[in-house]
Design a protein around this motif. Sequence first.
Motif, PDB file in Angstrom:
ATOM      1  N   TYR A  94       0.814  -1.217   0.000  1.00 25.47           N
ATOM      2  CA  TYR A  94       0.000   0.000   0.000  1.00 25.47           C
ATOM      3  C   TYR A  94       0.848   1.268   0.000  1.00 25.47           C
ATOM      4  N   VAL A  95       2.129   1.169   0.356  1.00 28.72           N
ATOM      5  CA  VAL A  95       3.005   2.341   0.306  1.00 28.72           C
ATOM      6  C   VAL A  95       3.049   2.913  -1.108  1.00 28.72           C
ATOM      7  N   HIS A  96       3.032   2.027  -2.100  1.00 21.62           N
ATOM      8  CA  HIS A  96       3.167   2.459  -3.497  1.00 21.62           C
ATOM      9  C   HIS A  96       1.827   2.630  -4.188  1.00 21.62           C
ATOM     10  N   SER A  97       0.857   1.885  -3.794  1.00 20.50           N
ATOM     11  CA  SER A  97      -0.460   2.019  -4.414  1.00 20.50           C
ATOM     12  C   SER A  97      -1.522   1.495  -3.439  1.00 20.50           C
ATOM     13  N   PRO A  98      -2.429   2.358  -2.982  1.00 20.76           N
ATOM     14  CA  PRO A  98      -2.628   3.775  -3.333  1.00 20.76           C
ATOM     15  C   PRO A  98      -1.870   4.760  -2.464  1.00 20.76           C
ATOM     16  N   GLY A  99      -1.010   4.287  -1.564  1.00 16.76           N
ATOM     17  CA  GLY A  99      -0.300   5.156  -0.628  1.00 16.76           C
ATOM     18  C   GLY A  99      -0.898   5.080   0.761  1.00 16.76           C
ATOM     19  N   TRP A 100      -0.041   5.301   1.771  1.00 17.57           N
ATOM     20  CA  TRP A 100      -0.508   5.192   3.154  1.00 17.57           C
ATOM     21  C   TRP A 100      -1.474   6.307   3.533  1.00 17.57           C
ATOM     22  N   ARG A 101      -1.461   7.405   2.798  1.00 17.11           N
ATOM     23  CA  ARG A 101      -2.413   8.480   3.110  1.00 17.11           C
ATOM     24  C   ARG A 101      -3.853   8.022   2.897  1.00 17.11           C
ATOM     25  N   ALA A 102      -4.031   7.048   2.017  1.00 16.24           N
ATOM     26  CA  ALA A 102      -5.379   6.541   1.735  1.00 16.24           C
ATOM     27  C   ALA A 102      -5.904   5.645   2.847  1.00 16.24           C
ATOM     28  N   ILE A 103      -5.011   5.190   3.741  1.00 12.73           N
ATOM     29  CA  ILE A 103      -5.431   4.284   4.819  1.00 12.73           C
ATOM     30  C   ILE A 103      -4.996   4.839   6.178  1.00 12.73           C
ATOM     31  N   THR A 104      -5.043   6.156   6.313  1.00 16.42           N
ATOM     32  CA  THR A 104      -4.607   6.797   7.562  1.00 16.42           C
ATOM     33  C   THR A 104      -5.385   6.277   8.760  1.00 16.42           C
ATOM     34  N   GLU A 105      -6.684   6.117   8.607  1.00 21.80           N
ATOM     35  CA  GLU A 105      -7.513   5.639   9.710  1.00 21.80           C
ATOM     36  C   GLU A 105      -7.135   4.210  10.100  1.00 21.80           C
ATOM     37  N   LEU A 106      -6.862   3.377   9.100  1.00 22.46           N
ATOM     38  CA  LEU A 106      -6.459   2.004   9.393  1.00 22.46           C
ATOM     39  C   LEU A 106      -5.116   1.966  10.102  1.00 22.46           C
ATOM     40  N   LEU A 107      -4.167   2.793   9.678  1.00 22.86           N
ATOM     41  CA  LEU A 107      -2.851   2.815  10.317  1.00 22.86           C
ATOM     42  C   LEU A 107      -2.955   3.181  11.783  1.00 22.86           C
ATOM     43  N   SER A 108      -3.928   4.026  12.115  1.00 23.93           N
ATOM     44  CA  SER A 108      -4.110   4.417  13.513  1.00 23.93           C
ATOM     45  C   SER A 108      -4.608   3.263  14.369  1.00 23.93           C
ATOM     46  N   MET A 109      -5.175   2.225  13.732  1.00 16.43           N
ATOM     47  CA  MET A 109      -5.650   1.048  14.469  1.00 16.43           C
ATOM     48  C   MET A 109      -4.503   0.103  14.822  1.00 16.43           C
ATOM     49  N   LEU A 110      -3.380   0.232  14.130  1.00 15.83           N
ATOM     50  CA  LEU A 110      -2.241  -0.640  14.375  1.00 15.83           C
ATOM     51  C   LEU A 110      -1.327  -0.012  15.420  1.00 15.83           C
ATOM     52  N   PRO A 111      -0.621  -0.811  16.204  1.00 19.09           N
ATOM     53  CA  PRO A 111       0.206  -0.255  17.293  1.00 19.09           C
ATOM     54  C   PRO A 111       1.397   0.529  16.775  1.00 19.09           C
TER      55      PRO A 111
END
Length: 529
Positions: A422-439
């Motif tokens: 996801y870093v390359h497609s679509p990018g981590w900005r597209a999953i900001t909410e999901l990243l906040s769920m991970l430690p």
Amino acid sequence: MDLVNQYLRGLLSGREDGTFHRSLYLWMVPRGSLLCERRLQEHGVFDNFAAIAELPLLLFKMEPDLVSMEMPSAFREWSVHGDPCGVHLSARALMMLQGLYGLIPIIRGKGPNVTALYNMMVELRREMAHNEPQIPSKIDQLILIDRSIDLLTPLTTQLTYEGLIDQCFGIKNCVVKLPSSRLHQSGGSDGADVMLDQQQSAPVKPVLLTSADLLYQELRDANFSSVGPKLAAQAKQITKDFDERHLAKTVVEMKQFVQKLPRIQQAKQNLALHTSLAEALQEEVSAGLFGPALQVEQELLRGSIDCDKPSPFIEECLGRSAPLFTVLRLMCLQSVINNGLKTKVLEYYKREVVQTYGYEHMLTLDNLNKAGLLTAQLSKSNYATIRKTLRLIVDDVNELNPTDIAYVHSGYAPLSVRLARYVHSPGWRAITELLSMLPGPTLSETQQPNRHKRSDSTSATGDDAGPVVLIFFIGGCTYSEVAAFRFLSAKSHENGGPEYILATTSLVNSNNFLHSLSTDLLPQHTSHP
């Protein structure tokens, strides 16, 4: 250091003057320790060494696209004991790689330790001052993955050929040790049987598993269900190649066949070896609790089991005194998926483990709690959201001709690999909410060399190739994840995507991962006069 002391005492015991007249040197790998030196001083042998130094062997090449620090206790050190030494050594290893291949311009990361690791890299770079190697960067991006953000993958059953070998027999330093009786049952040629029979005098035979074996290179990342057809195709090809001797009519044609004969003989030996390995694996997966445990595991991953209640299968395993790590693995899997277990369920599981396997495993249960693997539930689980967003579960996965990385677990796609992709497609900005769920925090940094600009031709594989991305696992990486990244790299050659190379603190499977966290309460033996 106690072993070093015993060795030196043995050398000195035969000397009348109690001295040793040769120069002794002590090398500490990968780093020196003042505590070790103090221990030698306590034993009174410190002055026997002409010099004591450290040998920073930080990375070992496993394959052209894989290096490992071979630190199996790294995850335990920082997750259980809070020891940052492993993070520091990881930073030194990454700085060593940058010294060889240039400064990596873009760094991304996720997890509790990535910020500390990056800060240590910055500090080490600052200490180098103006002594940085001024070479163009051959690596375009570094992605740091803390094992803590994906505890599911090391707990799941690896179903690639290489991963299953590691799961069932254990691969250490690219070598698997198997009972010679397993390799005696060969379906290969007579020549290959002779090669294997020469090892029968030894109870255990070490087998080297690297890409130097072309057949293994083809099989290692394949799902185990496709290994049989691939071996059959290889046997037909060898038979076809060997039958070419009947078509050789002239001296030139005979000479050409003789030149190919060593390659054919080697292929026959490799075929015999991997046929035996496949048969041994088939015995493992067909016996005991492997199949039922895999089914329960798949149901847990798909969300088909109520994780707020004790699992009937786990209760059955406890009643049958099944192997402890099988039971702990499923308990931890249920806990991680559910973001912890209900207090009553957790206490019930712990009580049953202690009553079934003994009180000596109480510290192991405590370590699993500290590592976040077997905990009480404090908040609602986000697994369903993560599973749906990252497509962790793929139905009707094609195991013979895979089109998705989920084939490595026959339906489950490793969370770590999905996240890196996801870093390359679509990018981590597209999953900001999901990243906040991970430690842990999310890291996004850039580096610039002091004096020279980064080369425009950064790819290690040529100007037309895609970007080269280094994935660094802090806390261990599984062979299934390696296979998944290789699958993505192969696909990238077709569409110009990134090429992945991997570095890790160690290579893990569910058995050695849990074993690294285990501690037995051993009874103290007292001597009687």
